[in-house]
Design an enzyme around this catalytic site. Structure first.
Site, PDB file in Angstrom:
ATOM      1  N   LYS A   1      35.493   7.658  -4.482  1.00 18.05           N
ATOM      2  CA  LYS A   1      34.212   6.949  -4.462  1.00 18.05           C
ATOM      3  C   LYS A   1      33.705   6.710  -3.045  1.00 18.05           C
ATOM      4  O   LYS A   1      32.502   6.581  -2.830  1.00 18.05           O
ATOM      5  CB  LYS A   1      34.316   5.624  -5.220  1.00 18.05           C
ATOM      6  CG  LYS A   1      34.478   5.824  -6.710  1.00 18.05           C
ATOM      7  CD  LYS A   1      34.142   4.568  -7.479  1.00 18.05           C
ATOM      8  CE  LYS A   1      34.168   4.834  -8.976  1.00 18.05           C
ATOM      9  NZ  LYS A   1      34.044   3.632  -9.770  1.00 18.05           N
TER      10      LYS A   1
ATOM     11  N   LYS B   1      34.042  13.365 -17.071  1.00 15.78           N
ATOM     12  CA  LYS B   1      34.170  12.449 -18.216  1.00 15.78           C
ATOM     13  C   LYS B   1      32.813  11.806 -18.473  1.00 15.78           C
ATOM     14  O   LYS B   1      31.978  11.701 -17.567  1.00 15.78           O
ATOM     15  CB  LYS B   1      35.254  11.400 -17.976  1.00 15.78           C
ATOM     16  CG  LYS B   1      34.886  10.293 -17.026  1.00 15.78           C
ATOM     17  CD  LYS B   1      35.888   9.123 -17.150  1.00 15.78           C
ATOM     18  CE  LYS B   1      35.328   7.928 -16.377  1.00 15.78           C
ATOM     19  NZ  LYS B   1      36.128   6.734 -16.463  1.00 15.78           N
TER      20      LYS B   1
ATOM     21  N   LYS C   1      29.442   5.664 -17.790  1.00 17.08           N
ATOM     22  CA  LYS C   1      28.320   4.713 -17.831  1.00 17.08           C
ATOM     23  C   LYS C   1      27.421   4.851 -16.627  1.00 17.08           C
ATOM     24  O   LYS C   1      26.247   4.572 -16.680  1.00 17.08           O
ATOM     25  CB  LYS C   1      28.834   3.276 -17.734  1.00 17.08           C
ATOM     26  CG  LYS C   1      29.650   2.765 -18.806  1.00 17.08           C
ATOM     27  CD  LYS C   1      30.029   1.324 -18.421  1.00 17.08           C
ATOM     28  CE  LYS C   1      31.481   1.059 -18.699  1.00 17.08           C
ATOM     29  NZ  LYS C   1      32.333   1.298 -17.544  1.00 17.08           N
TER      30      LYS C   1
HETATM   31  P1  TYM Z   1      35.899   1.203 -17.404  1.00 16.75           P
HETATM   32  O1  TYM Z   1      34.761   0.271 -17.652  1.00 16.75           O
HETATM   33  O2  TYM Z   1      35.669   2.346 -16.508  1.00 16.75           O
HETATM   34  O3  TYM Z   1      36.415   1.773 -18.769  1.00 16.75           O
HETATM   35  C1  TYM Z   1      36.718   0.939 -19.906  1.00 16.75           C
HETATM   36  C2  TYM Z   1      37.669   1.687 -20.839  1.00 16.75           C
HETATM   37  O4  TYM Z   1      37.023   2.858 -21.373  1.00 16.75           O
HETATM   38  C3  TYM Z   1      37.823   4.019 -21.130  1.00 16.75           C
HETATM   39  N1  TYM Z   1      36.919   5.162 -20.895  1.00 16.75           N
HETATM   40  C4  TYM Z   1      36.931   6.305 -21.580  1.00 16.75           C
HETATM   41  N2  TYM Z   1      37.701   6.746 -22.588  1.00 16.75           N
HETATM   42  C5  TYM Z   1      37.449   7.966 -23.074  1.00 16.75           C
HETATM   43  N3  TYM Z   1      36.487   8.777 -22.616  1.00 16.75           N
HETATM   44  C6  TYM Z   1      35.680   8.407 -21.615  1.00 16.75           C
HETATM   45  N4  TYM Z   1      34.721   9.214 -21.195  1.00 16.75           N
HETATM   46  C7  TYM Z   1      35.897   7.100 -21.035  1.00 16.75           C
HETATM   47  N5  TYM Z   1      35.294   6.417 -20.038  1.00 16.75           N
HETATM   48  C8  TYM Z   1      35.950   5.232 -19.957  1.00 16.75           C
HETATM   49  C9  TYM Z   1      38.637   3.660 -19.888  1.00 16.75           C
HETATM   50  O5  TYM Z   1      39.816   4.407 -19.793  1.00 16.75           O
HETATM   51  C10 TYM Z   1      38.917   2.172 -20.101  1.00 16.75           C
HETATM   52  O6  TYM Z   1      40.045   1.953 -20.928  1.00 16.75           O
HETATM   53  N6  TYM Z   1      38.636  -1.176 -13.914  1.00 16.75           N
HETATM   54  C11 TYM Z   1      38.445  -1.049 -15.349  1.00 16.75           C
HETATM   55  C12 TYM Z   1      38.176  -2.384 -15.969  1.00 16.75           C
HETATM   56  C13 TYM Z   1      39.154  -3.430 -15.595  1.00 16.75           C
HETATM   57  C14 TYM Z   1      40.458  -3.580 -16.119  1.00 16.75           C
HETATM   58  C15 TYM Z   1      40.985  -4.714 -15.470  1.00 16.75           C
HETATM   59  C16 TYM Z   1      41.198  -2.875 -17.053  1.00 16.75           C
HETATM   60  C17 TYM Z   1      38.949  -4.407 -14.699  1.00 16.75           C
HETATM   61  N7  TYM Z   1      40.072  -5.197 -14.609  1.00 16.75           N
HETATM   62  C18 TYM Z   1      42.278  -5.162 -15.745  1.00 16.75           C
HETATM   63  C19 TYM Z   1      42.472  -3.320 -17.335  1.00 16.75           C
HETATM   64  C20 TYM Z   1      43.009  -4.462 -16.686  1.00 16.75           C
HETATM   65  C21 TYM Z   1      37.244  -0.128 -15.624  1.00 16.75           C
HETATM   66  O7  TYM Z   1      36.386   0.044 -14.776  1.00 16.75           O
HETATM   67  O8  TYM Z   1      37.149   0.361 -16.873  1.00 16.75           O
END
Ligand code: TYM
Length: 321
Positions: A108, A189, A192
């Protein structure tokens, strides 16, 4: 055992988030799970305050409407004071090299001017999320596994240096096919925060729009419907999405369709019907801000109380307070 995971409101929640994470959280959830909207994490790159606030509320409404019990939910910024204090302690437990080694930071930050310091320290906030609540299992995608490993390293280091406070967390990865790809570019992937949303289905998209996006999805050369993720990633993505919505296996579903058109129609239909109740329930809940506010306040009180003894002990053990 406590399971904890979050979604960052850096955009509208996608079909990828739903099939890869939220659907499973709702189905497998136990009374010990905790899920949250990680809005503080959406501030590591340029952001719009009003949009962030509305996306966090919208995301909370999606999680409730997907069937996750409101008692298991909270919004990260509602416990910002506690997390800020613990993040500082964890930054004082983490080396610069460890943070700079994170693949997501390197990707990033690459080629960007004015990189926010928070992009580097993001994993220490994520470690604070996990360690404050005493989570032992953290369901995340492959992209977040390294961050959970760092949280584990920091928990171990803190416990051996200052005293036993934190539970050792462990990443729990979804099955291999749980990664939904962008419909216009299946090498990426579904995300969002993608600039071009032609290949990204939001869980709140209207049925017509979903249909159009899926019918325009990139398929690969050839005309036969086969499940071959390596050579035919576009086709495999559609089959995996269809399987995620209907419960079948991608290979079996491939045998049921002789043309790309028939596969696309079936996939569009399945996605529309899977998301319809979620969209309708979310839109209804968004009309009731008092209810969402009540869920937020109750969630914040629980999350804060749950972590209080760990934060108090950690501050005392490092010699602060
Ligand atoms: P984030 O918002 O990127 O993703 C949330 C969850 O969605 C899954 N995911 C996907 N699964 C399948 N296909 C896709 N295209 C796809 N895009 C996203 C991700 O694997 C995830 O499970 N940093 C984290 C959020 C966070 C967090 C935490 C997680 C903040 N603090 C503490 C666990 C523990 C994030 O940005 O997720």
């Amino acid at each position: 055992m406590t399971r904890l995971s979050g979604v960052t409101p850096s955009g509208h929640i996608t079909l990828g988030n739903y099939l890869g994470a939220i659907q499973r959280w709702a189905a497998e959830g136990t009374e010990h799970d905790l899920y949250f909207m990680s809005d503080l994490h959406a501030m590591t790159t340029s952001h719009n305050p009003g949009r962030l606030r509305s996306l966090a509320t919208e995301g909370l409404a999606v999680l409730i409407s997907a069937g996750i019990s409101p008692e298991r939910l909270f919004v990260q910024s509602d416990i910002a004071r506690e997390l800020g204090a613990l993040t500082w302690i964890l930054e004082c437990t983490c080396s610069y090299g460890e943070a700079a080694r994170m693949i997501q930071f390197k990707e990033k930050a690459k080629g960007q001017a004015g990189v926010r310091l928070s992009l580097l320290t993001y994993p220490t906030l994520m470690a604070a999320d996990i360690l404050l609540q005493g989570a032992s299992e953290v369901p995340v995608g492959e992209d977040q596994r390294q961050h959970v490993e760092l949280a584990r390293t920091l928990a171990r280091r803190f416990n051996t240096t200052y005293g036993e406070v934190f539970t050792m967390p462990q990443a729990v990865l979804p099955p291999a096919a749980a990664r939904v790809r962008d419909l216009s570019d299946p090498t990426r992937k579904m995300s969002k925060s993608a600039q071009d949303t032609a290949g990204v289905v939001s869980v709140l998209d209207e049925p017509d729009l979903i249909g159009r996006k899926i019918r325009r999805a990139v398929t690969d050369g050839g005309s036969e419907v086969v499940y071959s993720p390596e050579d035919r990633p576009g086709l495999a993505n559609l089959l995996e999405i269809l399987a995620g919505c209907t419960g079948g296996s991608p290979a079996d579903l491939a045998a049921e369709h002789t043309t790309y058109g028939s596969l696309k129609n079936a996939t569009a239909e399945a996605v529309i019907e899977t998301l319809r109740p979620l969209r309708e329930a979310t839109n209804a809940l968004l009309q009731d801000p008092a209810e969402l506010d009540r869920v937020r306040k109750a969630g914040a009180a629980r999350a804060s109380e749950r972590g209080d003894h760990r934060l108090t002990s950690a501050l005392r053990l490092v010699g602060a307070g």
